[in-house]
Motif scaffolding. Sequence first.
Motif, PDB file in Angstrom:
ATOM      1  N   ARG A 103      44.468   0.020 -43.873  1.00 23.81           N
ATOM      2  CA  ARG A 103      43.640  -0.484 -44.974  1.00 23.81           C
ATOM      3  C   ARG A 103      43.134   0.694 -45.803  1.00 23.81           C
ATOM      4  O   ARG A 103      42.804   1.746 -45.267  1.00 23.81           O
ATOM      5  N   MET A 123      40.590  -2.754 -48.216  1.00 29.75           N
ATOM      6  CA  MET A 123      41.506  -3.876 -48.392  1.00 29.75           C
ATOM      7  C   MET A 123      42.876  -3.520 -47.849  1.00 29.75           C
ATOM      8  O   MET A 123      43.201  -2.345 -47.642  1.00 29.75           O
ATOM      9  N   SER A 124      43.668  -4.545 -47.611  1.00 29.08           N
ATOM     10  CA  SER A 124      45.006  -4.325 -47.092  1.00 29.08           C
ATOM     11  C   SER A 124      45.925  -3.864 -48.211  1.00 29.08           C
ATOM     12  O   SER A 124      45.662  -4.094 -49.396  1.00 29.08           O
ATOM     13  N   THR A 141      48.802  -5.121 -48.824  1.00 32.22           N
ATOM     14  CA  THR A 141      49.327  -6.328 -49.469  1.00 32.22           C
ATOM     15  C   THR A 141      48.380  -6.835 -50.539  1.00 32.22           C
ATOM     16  O   THR A 141      48.811  -7.218 -51.638  1.00 32.22           O
ATOM     17  N   GLU A 142      47.086  -6.837 -50.226  1.00 33.56           N
ATOM     18  CA  GLU A 142      46.101  -7.312 -51.195  1.00 33.56           C
ATOM     19  C   GLU A 142      46.107  -6.447 -52.453  1.00 33.56           C
ATOM     20  O   GLU A 142      46.047  -6.953 -53.576  1.00 33.56           O
ATOM     21  N   ARG A 143      46.187  -5.136 -52.271  1.00 29.46           N
ATOM     22  CA  ARG A 143      46.183  -4.263 -53.444  1.00 29.46           C
ATOM     23  C   ARG A 143      47.456  -4.444 -54.270  1.00 29.46           C
ATOM     24  O   ARG A 143      47.400  -4.456 -55.512  1.00 29.46           O
ATOM     25  N   ASN A 203      49.230  -7.151 -54.480  1.00 28.68           N
ATOM     26  CA  ASN A 203      49.093  -8.433 -55.180  1.00 28.68           C
ATOM     27  C   ASN A 203      48.260  -8.279 -56.449  1.00 28.68           C
ATOM     28  O   ASN A 203      48.602  -8.823 -57.503  1.00 28.68           O
ATOM     29  N   ARG A 204      47.166  -7.533 -56.348  1.00 29.92           N
ATOM     30  CA  ARG A 204      46.323  -7.319 -57.515  1.00 29.92           C
ATOM     31  C   ARG A 204      47.067  -6.517 -58.587  1.00 29.92           C
ATOM     32  O   ARG A 204      46.942  -6.804 -59.786  1.00 29.92           O
ATOM     33  N   SER A 224      54.828 -12.743 -50.211  1.00 27.43           N
ATOM     34  CA  SER A 224      54.916 -11.642 -49.241  1.00 27.43           C
ATOM     35  C   SER A 224      55.832 -12.042 -48.101  1.00 27.43           C
ATOM     36  O   SER A 224      55.798 -13.195 -47.625  1.00 27.43           O
ATOM     37  N   THR A 276      39.734  -0.337 -56.400  1.00 25.90           N
ATOM     38  CA  THR A 276      39.925  -1.640 -55.760  1.00 25.90           C
ATOM     39  C   THR A 276      40.583  -2.653 -56.693  1.00 25.90           C
ATOM     40  O   THR A 276      40.819  -3.795 -56.295  1.00 25.90           O
ATOM     41  N   THR A 281      39.393  -4.232 -59.274  1.00 24.37           N
ATOM     42  CA  THR A 281      38.526  -5.394 -59.460  1.00 24.37           C
ATOM     43  C   THR A 281      37.806  -5.363 -60.806  1.00 24.37           C
ATOM     44  O   THR A 281      36.740  -5.943 -60.966  1.00 24.37           O
TER      45      THR A 281
END
Length: 395
Positions: free
Chosen positions: A31, A35-36, A38-40, A42-43, A55, A253, A255
């Motif tokens: 991480r 965050m993971s 994958t999450e980053r 995706n963003r 994924s 992040t 965001t």
Amino acid sequence: MNPPESPRQPLRPSPSAPATLGVVIGRNPTRLWGMSSTERLNRSLKIAGVKDIRSFDRLGDAVDDLAGGSVVIVSNDWVFDVSIIKGLAIRPNTVIIDGETQRAVAANVDAALLSAVIALIERGQGSLPAEVQPLSAEDVGGNYNHELRKKESPYLLRLTPETLAAVERRMFSGSYKGVTDFVTKFWWPRPAEVVTRWCSHGGMSPNQVTLIGFIAVLISFWAFWNGHYLLGLASGWLMTFLDTVDGKLARVTLTSSPMGNVFDHGIDLIHPPFWWWAWIVGLVAYGTPTPYADLALWVILIGYVVQRVLEGIFMSLFDMHVHVWRRFDSFFRLITARRNPNLVILTPFALVGRPDLGILLVALWTALSLVVHAVQILQGLAARRHGPLRSWLAA
């Protein structure tokens, strides 16, 4: 597999809408910034305009489930600068090759070419289809960040537990503006990196950090108005620090939001003249009134507004921030009469009990900075006779 020799300027993609399907390959337990991977990713893909994101642990098992058309594939083992994902999303039939390992790490290809490209990305085996062009991260992402006003190659980094610390340092460094004041550029990076990490791992949003900074703005205004200069300066310096943290937190992040951007930049734009007004009012309560208070106030207020207007005029005339035109202009941004340099002037005078002299010096520096900005516009008009202006950072 080597990408072709490329010119200094990034290759320009043919006009194309972003691919509609994005795929993240693999599973990475490491991480970063709370965050993971994958999450980053995706963003990143959403920011690049990719609508449908999926994924898979192994993409080879899911080729039949993917519809036709262009597919953006990214490996979960790597951290990509957002500029790379943006560039890749609009470059059909492109594979990104990591310069150090010579591995294919991402691609934008037609569904018919998936199998061949998957073998390259997942196993490093096979040959690149003739229809697909291999490019480096810099070819795709460019080497000049217009938003952050700096010349810098985009990062493409392997993400493992051993590389995590170095990856986060590089990501944080990449979130910094190249042209800003000397406090933000030289004083805040190390402590801001620590606090940004605390905030990200604690689940704190950039808007929450901005809100705390706004409360500090109000405390400073009240303190200056009533002559409590040291309290006001402590709160003011806290605000300037958090103003660095919230932006970096949003960038690392991914965001950032339109609402947060307006909130943050709106506070930055509006509050400084109110602080200097309150500082001058507080001189009476503190016991150091000055007969030049009204003159200083008008010089600071008018100078602040006109300086911002001149920056806007420069941008309108030359399609470029005044601070990125020449080396001198970038240097002058370090010290021009903005909030942080002004606080550097005011702090020592408040510490020795002469806030009146501090604010008079701020008024003088504001007037001189205004003259510099006016001259910059005149110089720009003269230089434009010989051709369009070009930033020294983009050369």
